[in-house]
Design a protein around this motif. Sequence first.
Motif, PDB file in Angstrom:
ATOM      1  N   ILE A  65      12.446  28.001  47.726  1.00  0.00           N
ATOM      2  CA  ILE A  65      11.994  28.420  46.391  1.00  0.00           C
ATOM      3  C   ILE A  65      12.920  29.470  45.799  1.00  0.00           C
ATOM      4  O   ILE A  65      13.179  29.481  44.583  1.00  0.00           O
ATOM      5  N   VAL A  66      13.450  30.357  46.627  1.00  0.00           N
ATOM      6  CA  VAL A  66      14.184  31.532  46.142  1.00  0.00           C
ATOM      7  C   VAL A  66      15.451  31.156  45.380  1.00  0.00           C
ATOM      8  O   VAL A  66      15.639  31.590  44.234  1.00  0.00           O
ATOM      9  N   PRO A  67      16.380  30.359  45.944  1.00  0.00           N
ATOM     10  CA  PRO A  67      17.559  29.996  45.163  1.00  0.00           C
ATOM     11  C   PRO A  67      17.251  29.116  43.965  1.00  0.00           C
ATOM     12  O   PRO A  67      17.933  29.206  42.931  1.00  0.00           O
ATOM     13  N   ILE A  68      16.231  28.268  44.065  1.00  0.00           N
ATOM     14  CA  ILE A  68      15.836  27.472  42.894  1.00  0.00           C
ATOM     15  C   ILE A  68      15.499  28.404  41.737  1.00  0.00           C
ATOM     16  O   ILE A  68      15.990  28.229  40.608  1.00  0.00           O
ATOM     17  N   ALA A  69      14.677  29.398  42.014  1.00  0.00           N
ATOM     18  CA  ALA A  69      14.258  30.334  40.974  1.00  0.00           C
ATOM     19  C   ALA A  69      15.436  31.148  40.447  1.00  0.00           C
ATOM     20  O   ALA A  69      15.565  31.373  39.234  1.00  0.00           O
ATOM     21  N   ALA A  70      16.297  31.612  41.354  1.00  0.00           N
ATOM     22  CA  ALA A  70      17.421  32.451  40.941  1.00  0.00           C
ATOM     23  C   ALA A  70      18.414  31.678  40.085  1.00  0.00           C
ATOM     24  O   ALA A  70      18.850  32.167  39.024  1.00  0.00           O
ATOM     25  N   PHE A  71      18.805  30.490  40.508  1.00  0.00           N
ATOM     26  CA  PHE A  71      19.771  29.714  39.729  1.00  0.00           C
ATOM     27  C   PHE A  71      19.186  29.287  38.387  1.00  0.00           C
ATOM     28  O   PHE A  71      19.899  29.235  37.371  1.00  0.00           O
ATOM     29  N   ALA A  72      17.898  28.967  38.358  1.00  0.00           N
ATOM     30  CA  ALA A  72      17.252  28.596  37.101  1.00  0.00           C
ATOM     31  C   ALA A  72      17.263  29.772  36.129  1.00  0.00           C
ATOM     32  O   ALA A  72      17.551  29.613  34.946  1.00  0.00           O
ATOM     33  N   ALA A  73      16.945  30.963  36.623  1.00  0.00           N
ATOM     34  CA  ALA A  73      16.937  32.148  35.768  1.00  0.00           C
ATOM     35  C   ALA A  73      18.332  32.483  35.270  1.00  0.00           C
ATOM     36  O   ALA A  73      18.507  32.935  34.131  1.00  0.00           O
ATOM     37  N   ALA A  74      19.336  32.254  36.108  1.00  0.00           N
ATOM     38  CA  ALA A  74      20.721  32.537  35.723  1.00  0.00           C
ATOM     39  C   ALA A  74      21.309  31.458  34.819  1.00  0.00           C
ATOM     40  O   ALA A  74      22.378  31.647  34.236  1.00  0.00           O
ATOM     41  N   GLY A  75      20.637  30.333  34.719  1.00  0.00           N
ATOM     42  CA  GLY A  75      21.149  29.242  33.900  1.00  0.00           C
ATOM     43  C   GLY A  75      22.276  28.471  34.562  1.00  0.00           C
ATOM     44  O   GLY A  75      23.034  27.777  33.890  1.00  0.00           O
ATOM     45  N   ASP A  76      22.386  28.562  35.889  1.00  0.00           N
ATOM     46  CA  ASP A  76      23.438  27.868  36.634  1.00  0.00           C
ATOM     47  C   ASP A  76      22.900  26.507  37.067  1.00  0.00           C
ATOM     48  O   ASP A  76      22.413  26.330  38.187  1.00  0.00           O
ATOM     49  N   ILE A  77      23.010  25.531  36.179  1.00  0.00           N
ATOM     50  CA  ILE A  77      22.362  24.248  36.402  1.00  0.00           C
ATOM     51  C   ILE A  77      23.002  23.475  37.555  1.00  0.00           C
ATOM     52  O   ILE A  77      22.300  22.807  38.328  1.00  0.00           O
ATOM     53  N   ALA A  78      24.317  23.556  37.697  1.00  0.00           N
ATOM     54  CA  ALA A  78      24.968  22.815  38.782  1.00  0.00           C
ATOM     55  C   ALA A  78      24.451  23.277  40.140  1.00  0.00           C
ATOM     56  O   ALA A  78      24.105  22.453  41.007  1.00  0.00           O
ATOM     57  N   ARG A  79      24.385  24.583  40.344  1.00  0.00           N
ATOM     58  CA  ARG A  79      23.897  25.100  41.626  1.00  0.00           C
ATOM     59  C   ARG A  79      22.382  24.930  41.736  1.00  0.00           C
ATOM     60  O   ARG A  79      21.846  24.749  42.829  1.00  0.00           O
ATOM     61  N   LEU A  80      21.687  24.962  40.600  1.00  0.00           N
ATOM     62  CA  LEU A  80      20.244  24.701  40.611  1.00  0.00           C
ATOM     63  C   LEU A  80      19.963  23.296  41.119  1.00  0.00           C
ATOM     64  O   LEU A  80      19.055  23.086  41.939  1.00  0.00           O
ATOM     65  N   ASN A  81      20.735  22.319  40.650  1.00  0.00           N
ATOM     66  CA  ASN A  81      20.498  20.941  41.068  1.00  0.00           C
ATOM     67  C   ASN A  81      20.642  20.788  42.583  1.00  0.00           C
ATOM     68  O   ASN A  81      19.840  20.107  43.235  1.00  0.00           O
ATOM     69  N   ALA A  82      21.639  21.448  43.144  1.00  0.00           N
ATOM     70  CA  ALA A  82      21.821  21.390  44.599  1.00  0.00           C
ATOM     71  C   ALA A  82      20.663  22.078  45.312  1.00  0.00           C
ATOM     72  O   ALA A  82      20.189  21.609  46.355  1.00  0.00           O
ATOM     73  N   ALA A  83      20.200  23.201  44.750  1.00  0.00           N
ATOM     74  CA  ALA A  83      19.068  23.913  45.348  1.00  0.00           C
ATOM     75  C   ALA A  83      17.793  23.085  45.257  1.00  0.00           C
ATOM     76  O   ALA A  83      16.963  23.102  46.181  1.00  0.00           O
ATOM     77  N   LEU A  84      17.614  22.356  44.169  1.00  0.00           N
ATOM     78  CA  LEU A  84      16.444  21.487  44.035  1.00  0.00           C
ATOM     79  C   LEU A  84      16.479  20.378  45.092  1.00  0.00           C
ATOM     80  O   LEU A  84      15.446  20.028  45.676  1.00  0.00           O
ATOM     81  N   GLU A  85      17.654  19.819  45.317  1.00  0.00           N
ATOM     82  CA  GLU A  85      17.791  18.801  46.368  1.00  0.00           C
ATOM     83  C   GLU A  85      17.335  19.371  47.712  1.00  0.00           C
ATOM     84  O   GLU A  85      16.551  18.735  48.438  1.00  0.00           O
ATOM     85  N   ARG A  86      17.816  20.577  48.029  1.00  0.00           N
ATOM     86  CA  ARG A  86      17.439  21.194  49.312  1.00  0.00           C
ATOM     87  C   ARG A  86      15.951  21.503  49.353  1.00  0.00           C
ATOM     88  O   ARG A  86      15.299  21.337  50.388  1.00  0.00           O
ATOM     89  N   GLY A  87      15.405  21.943  48.230  1.00  0.00           N
ATOM     90  CA  GLY A  87      13.987  22.270  48.196  1.00  0.00           C
ATOM     91  C   GLY A  87      13.099  21.056  48.396  1.00  0.00           C
ATOM     92  O   GLY A  87      12.106  21.106  49.140  1.00  0.00           O
ATOM     93  N   LEU A  88      13.430  19.962  47.738  1.00  0.00           N
ATOM     94  CA  LEU A  88      12.652  18.737  47.905  1.00  0.00           C
ATOM     95  C   LEU A  88      12.766  18.229  49.342  1.00  0.00           C
ATOM     96  O   LEU A  88      11.779  17.759  49.932  1.00  0.00           O
TER      97      LEU A  88
END
Length: 269
Positions: A65-88
């Motif tokens: 949850i932590v990197p998903i939230a952080a990348f989303a707040a920072a607007g870093d969509i590329a890294r968010l997408n990778a974090a979402l993959e790991r989260g799922l």
Amino acid sequence: MSNITHARPQDKGRRGAVLAVALGFGMMTTLISAASNAQEVPPVNASQTRAPNPSETLTARQQAIVPIAAFAAAGDIARLNAALERGLDAGLTVSEAKEILVQLYAYAGFPRSLNALAGLMKVLEARKQRGVHDVPGSGPSRAVPQGDALLAAGTANQTRLAGAPVRGALFDFAPAIDEYLKTHLFGDIFERDNLDWQSRELATVGMLSALPGAESQLQAHMRISMNVGLTAGQLRQLVQVLGDHVDADSARRANEALARHLAHLSGSS
């Protein structure tokens, strides 16, 4: 997600805009000072929290949850997408991922939230094309209250999370923001029980850690995180997750906020 009736769309847009302003001007500092004078506060609804892990470590799902939230707040969509993959892959349901990114708008605004949700849609479609079947999850188990009942529910949630009734000069100066916080953030959002309160706090700390200038709110949410059952050891691990998977600045901000809160608890500050 189930179809739940909420406040009027025009009210919610106005509330969200004002909410972002309040969070930027030290609202949560008030939570710290108010909570330090707490007497007796009703316990947090057990259905909204998870029992602290005896090993004082976060589960793989919680860590994700932590990197998903952080990348989303920072607007870093590329890294968010990778974090979402790991989260799922770590066990987050689609519903839980949506809730994290919807909650984001209360802290980082509608644009970041909308962009993050669009990113989640693309990630889910790509996984589907690869034959990955993600668990949908569930919507809230009950309808969110409306009107006076929503204000009462939000006030109770805010009090339980903060550890005491929240009052202060800021809310005397701008009472509208007090109402919006109680009815919308702590009402509309925290009444949605398809994401437990510990997960919501992990997400909030991740978001605030990625936002320079939100240090007082971040420290307050360290307190709230412990109020909902997360331990100091688990929060230290959250800091480590930020350092390992997000960036050094986010980890530093989180570490300093946690240190200040623990010093406050020990009476050395």
